[in-house]
Scaffold this active site. Sequence first.
Site, short mmCIF file in Angstrom:
data_model
loop_
_atom_site.label_atom_id
_atom_site.label_comp_id
_atom_site.label_asym_id
_atom_site.label_seq_id
_atom_site.Cartn_x
_atom_site.Cartn_y
_atom_site.Cartn_z
N SER A 56 37.15 16.69 24.61
CA SER A 56 38.31 16.61 23.73
C SER A 56 38.02 15.66 22.57
O SER A 56 37.84 14.46 22.76
CB SER A 56 39.52 16.10 24.50
N HIS A 100 37.23 20.90 22.35
CA HIS A 100 38.66 21.02 22.64
C HIS A 100 39.44 20.20 21.62
O HIS A 100 39.19 19.00 21.45
CB HIS A 100 38.91 20.50 24.07
N ASP A 127 43.13 18.93 20.37
CA ASP A 127 44.50 18.69 20.81
C ASP A 127 45.43 18.48 19.63
O ASP A 127 45.48 17.38 19.06
CB ASP A 127 44.53 17.46 21.72
N MET A 161 49.04 17.94 18.14
CA MET A 161 50.35 17.42 18.59
C MET A 161 51.25 17.19 17.38
O MET A 161 50.80 16.63 16.38
CB MET A 161 50.14 16.08 19.31
N HIS A 188 44.26 23.53 21.53
CA HIS A 188 45.37 23.35 22.47
C HIS A 188 46.58 22.91 21.66
O HIS A 188 46.64 21.77 21.20
CB HIS A 188 44.94 22.28 23.50
N MET A 245 50.00 21.62 21.29
CA MET A 245 51.13 20.92 21.92
C MET A 245 52.16 20.73 20.83
O MET A 245 52.41 19.61 20.34
CB MET A 245 50.65 19.58 22.51
N MET A 270 47.75 21.42 33.05
CA MET A 270 47.74 20.02 32.60
C MET A 270 47.77 19.10 33.82
O MET A 270 48.65 19.22 34.67
CB MET A 270 48.96 19.73 31.70
N GLY A 291 45.44 10.72 25.48
CA GLY A 291 44.23 10.66 26.28
C GLY A 291 44.27 9.41 27.15
O GLY A 291 45.15 8.55 27.00
N GLY A 292 43.33 9.31 28.08
CA GLY A 292 43.17 8.08 28.85
C GLY A 292 44.15 7.88 30.00
O GLY A 292 44.23 6.78 30.54
N ASP A 312 42.93 19.69 32.25
CA ASP A 312 42.93 18.81 31.08
C ASP A 312 43.75 17.57 31.39
O ASP A 312 44.95 17.66 31.64
CB ASP A 312 43.53 19.59 29.90
N GLY A 366 42.57 13.20 32.39
CA GLY A 366 42.04 12.34 33.44
C GLY A 366 40.85 12.93 34.18
O GLY A 366 40.60 12.58 35.34
C1 DX5 Z 1 46.37 15.25 26.48
C2 DX5 Z 1 45.30 16.14 25.90
C3 DX5 Z 1 43.97 15.97 26.54
C4 DX5 Z 1 43.39 14.61 26.41
C5 DX5 Z 1 42.40 14.40 27.52
O1 DX5 Z 1 47.59 15.58 25.91
O2 DX5 Z 1 45.66 17.51 26.04
O3 DX5 Z 1 43.04 16.95 26.07
O4 DX5 Z 1 42.76 14.40 25.18
O5 DX5 Z 1 41.95 13.11 27.46
P1 DX5 Z 1 41.39 12.32 28.73
O6 DX5 Z 1 40.21 13.08 29.23
O7 DX5 Z 1 41.05 11.00 28.17
O8 DX5 Z 1 42.49 12.28 29.74
ZN ZN Z 2 44.16 19.29 25.60
#
Ligand code: DX5
Ligand code: ZN
Length: 215
Positions: A9, A34, A36, A38, A67, A69, A137, A144-145, A175, A177
Amino acid sequence: MHPVLVAPSLLACDFGHLHDEIRRAEAAGADWHHLDVMDGHFVDNISFGPAFVEASAAAARIPVDTHLMISRPDHYLGRFTKTSRNITIHVESDCDVSATLRAIRAAGCTCGISLRPGTPFSAIETHLDSVDLVLVMTVEPGFGGQAFQPAMLEKVRSAARLRSQKNLSYRIQVDGGINAETGAQSVAAGADTLVAGTSVFREPDMASAIATLKG
Ligand code: DX5
Ligand code: ZN
């Protein structure tokens, strides 16, 4: 059924060196990038939009997996179809989901359906025969994180079970963690496409992180 693919990502990369980060992920064995997207409505965060995806796609030598969102994927779809190989939308978004999935394919992309941790798997069942990918999800979308939610493995198992019952062939993506441990648990439950941000981009030896995820 499918070989395990790893999709780092880019949300976790150094945005100041986007081109170098894309090269670094590819050299380390990434299969897809990937992205993301948002909008600050569907999730409580604003990441990046079409211009960033376009810049990433221009540099990329592997497929771009977008992706969305966002609340209105139907409205913004056309701004991502030229730059993405796959586009995943959320079942909770504010649009006609079936029509939007059809529009993604009509534009020449593959399509995915995703669901938040709080949404039951049954919410996506009617779409299973119209998608190329199911994205489970494993954290609340937005950041992330975060820590992987093990309870989501049951949805991965449901996706795998229904795929074989219905004789379908969609990929099963997880996707949020994902690291060596949670990636292996997800693959054991039936996942074949692992999105990983933090555990890949923040790892000095990215190639070994990706190789471990692929098992
Ligand atoms: C969360 C995203 C993920 C995120 C994953 O909303 O869709 O793709 O970036 O990040 P990690 O791997 O750090 O959880
Ligand atoms: Zn994602």
